[in-house]
Design a protein around this motif. Structure first.
Motif, PDB file in Angstrom:
ATOM      1  N   GLN A 253       0.821  -1.203   0.000  1.00 56.63           N
ATOM      2  CA  GLN A 253       0.000   0.000   0.000  1.00 56.63           C
ATOM      3  C   GLN A 253       0.860   1.259   0.000  1.00 56.63           C
ATOM      4  O   GLN A 253       0.552   2.236  -0.687  1.00 56.63           O
ATOM      5  N   LEU A 254       1.959   1.223   0.771  1.00 57.03           N
ATOM      6  CA  LEU A 254       2.878   2.357   0.777  1.00 57.03           C
ATOM      7  C   LEU A 254       3.468   2.580  -0.605  1.00 57.03           C
ATOM      8  O   LEU A 254       3.594   3.705  -1.086  1.00 57.03           O
ATOM      9  N   ARG A 255       3.867   1.479  -1.254  1.00 58.93           N
ATOM     10  CA  ARG A 255       4.454   1.599  -2.592  1.00 58.93           C
ATOM     11  C   ARG A 255       3.447   2.167  -3.589  1.00 58.93           C
ATOM     12  O   ARG A 255       3.797   2.961  -4.457  1.00 58.93           O
ATOM     13  N   LEU A 256       2.192   1.753  -3.443  1.00 58.55           N
ATOM     14  CA  LEU A 256       1.151   2.247  -4.344  1.00 58.55           C
ATOM     15  C   LEU A 256       0.926   3.736  -4.144  1.00 58.55           C
ATOM     16  O   LEU A 256       0.876   4.513  -5.109  1.00 58.55           O
ATOM     17  N   ALA A 259       3.665   5.946  -5.526  1.00 60.80           N
ATOM     18  CA  ALA A 259       3.704   6.170  -6.964  1.00 60.80           C
ATOM     19  C   ALA A 259       3.121   7.532  -7.328  1.00 60.80           C
ATOM     20  O   ALA A 259       3.389   8.076  -8.393  1.00 60.80           O
ATOM     21  N   PHE A 260       2.308   8.093  -6.408  1.00 68.65           N
ATOM     22  CA  PHE A 260       1.642   9.374  -6.679  1.00 68.65           C
ATOM     23  C   PHE A 260       2.065  10.486  -5.720  1.00 68.65           C
ATOM     24  O   PHE A 260       1.884  11.656  -6.023  1.00 68.65           O
ATOM     25  N   PRO A 262       5.303  11.960  -3.771  1.00 68.42           N
ATOM     26  CA  PRO A 262       6.779  11.884  -3.682  1.00 68.42           C
ATOM     27  C   PRO A 262       7.289  11.663  -2.264  1.00 68.42           C
ATOM     28  O   PRO A 262       8.217  10.872  -2.054  1.00 68.42           O
ATOM     29  N   ALA A 263       6.711  12.338  -1.272  1.00 72.46           N
ATOM     30  CA  ALA A 263       7.201  12.185   0.104  1.00 72.46           C
ATOM     31  C   ALA A 263       7.001  10.767   0.616  1.00 72.46           C
ATOM     32  O   ALA A 263       7.849  10.213   1.324  1.00 72.46           O
ATOM     33  N   VAL A 264       5.876  10.159   0.252  1.00 73.09           N
ATOM     34  CA  VAL A 264       5.606   8.773   0.664  1.00 73.09           C
ATOM     35  C   VAL A 264       6.528   7.817  -0.075  1.00 73.09           C
ATOM     36  O   VAL A 264       7.014   6.842   0.484  1.00 73.09           O
ATOM     37  N   ARG A 265       6.806   8.107  -1.335  1.00 71.73           N
ATOM     38  CA  ARG A 265       7.719   7.272  -2.116  1.00 71.73           C
ATOM     39  C   ARG A 265       9.103   7.277  -1.450  1.00 71.73           C
ATOM     40  O   ARG A 265       9.755   6.243  -1.347  1.00 71.73           O
ATOM     41  N   GLU A 266       9.552   8.439  -0.992  1.00 72.94           N
ATOM     42  CA  GLU A 266      10.840   8.536  -0.310  1.00 72.94           C
ATOM     43  C   GLU A 266      10.817   7.745   0.985  1.00 72.94           C
ATOM     44  O   GLU A 266      11.813   7.127   1.363  1.00 72.94           O
ATOM     45  N   MET A 267       9.694   7.742   1.678  1.00 68.49           N
ATOM     46  CA  MET A 267       9.575   7.004   2.923  1.00 68.49           C
ATOM     47  C   MET A 267       9.703   5.505   2.689  1.00 68.49           C
ATOM     48  O   MET A 267      10.365   4.800   3.431  1.00 68.49           O
TER      49      MET A 267
END
Length: 267
Positions: A253-256, A259-260, A262-267
């Protein structure tokens, strides 16, 4: 340059940590100068607009300062590209003005711990942001030891409190909890984790500025005894009169989301 009628205490940034520093200074009868790119106005302070990533701008704005609190940081996903240069600019400006540099830091520089984290542990992190944090402190420590500039730092864990929106215990945690809804949490909610109250972070930074014996080192912000995230949520829910229902966010879910976002993608 700092307005001639203003305090010689300068705060870089206007996020929750910077605001906590302002509150601690105000409680001491000090009206600090707050420097941001946008000229954000914080009560009981003087607002100055400047881009401190520009060395000349940072140097001008710190002329006449006695203490500078470095609480500014780039967007989370931009740390590798922007954070070292931002600190280098602030360090140069502090050196030019003779101001004490008080840095707000975190715990990323430590390697994955097998014991409780203490200030005497080496900064040997191998992760991208951990290695950056370690190198940034080593730069500050070296500058202090060489006599170029006086430096002290405070390190906090994930923090919570007034104005803290983007945190593992920020709006996405307290919002659902206060509404008596399920809270989505990162990681295992039954693992022990230390959380720092942001007001304590600001107060620690100011107290370190007042204590020359602490300069040249990085110190951990005092925290309440470590508990699990579930216990933390249960205590907050008890105060709010709601129920703490937690559900871990799965890695996929984090990876999904990443994808939209940027801050979560870095996490």
């Amino acid at each position: 340059m700092i307005p001639s009628s203003s305090s010689s205490h300068v705060v870089f940034g206007a996020g929750p940590v910077a605001r906590s520093v302002v509150a601690s200074l105000t409680a001491r009868g000090v009206r600090p100068v707050v420097v941001t790119r946008s000229g954000v106005k914080i009560p009981d302070s003087v607002s100055v607009r400047a881009d401190i990533s520009d060395v000349s701008a940072a140097t001008v704005v710190l002329a006449g300062a006695e203490v500078v609190y470095q609480c500014a940081q780039p967007a989370y996903q931009c740390w590798p590209q922007e954070f070292p240069a931002l600190q280098a600019s602030v360090l140069h400006a502090a050196r030019s003005s003779g101001a004490l540099l008080v840095a707000a830091e975190n715990l990323y520089g430590y390697a994955p711990p097998t014991t409780p984290l203490t200030e005497d542990l080496p900064l040997t992190a191998k992760t991208r942001k951990g290695a950056i944090r370690a190198a940034m402190w080593q730069q500050l420590e070296a500058a202090h030891r060489s006599g170029d500039v006086r430096v002290v730092a405070a390190r906090a864990s994930d923090f919570f409190g007034p104005g803290v929106a983007v945190s593992t215990v920020g709006d996405r945690f307290f919002g659902p909890l206060l509404a008596d809804k399920t809270v989505r949490v990162l990681g295992d909610p039954d693992f022990l984790h230390t959380y720092t109250y942001v007001g304590d972070f600001g107060e620690a930074l100011v107290r370190l500025s007042e204590s020359p014996v602490t300069w040249g080192s990085a110190w951990h912000v005092p925290n309440s005894p470590t508990i699990t995230t579930r216990q933390f949520a249960e205590r907050a829910a008890a105060i709010a009169g709601t129920t703490a229902t937690l559900r871990p966010v799965a890695d996929w879910q984090l990876r999904l989301i990443g994808a939209f976002v940027p801050a979560v993608r870095e996490m």
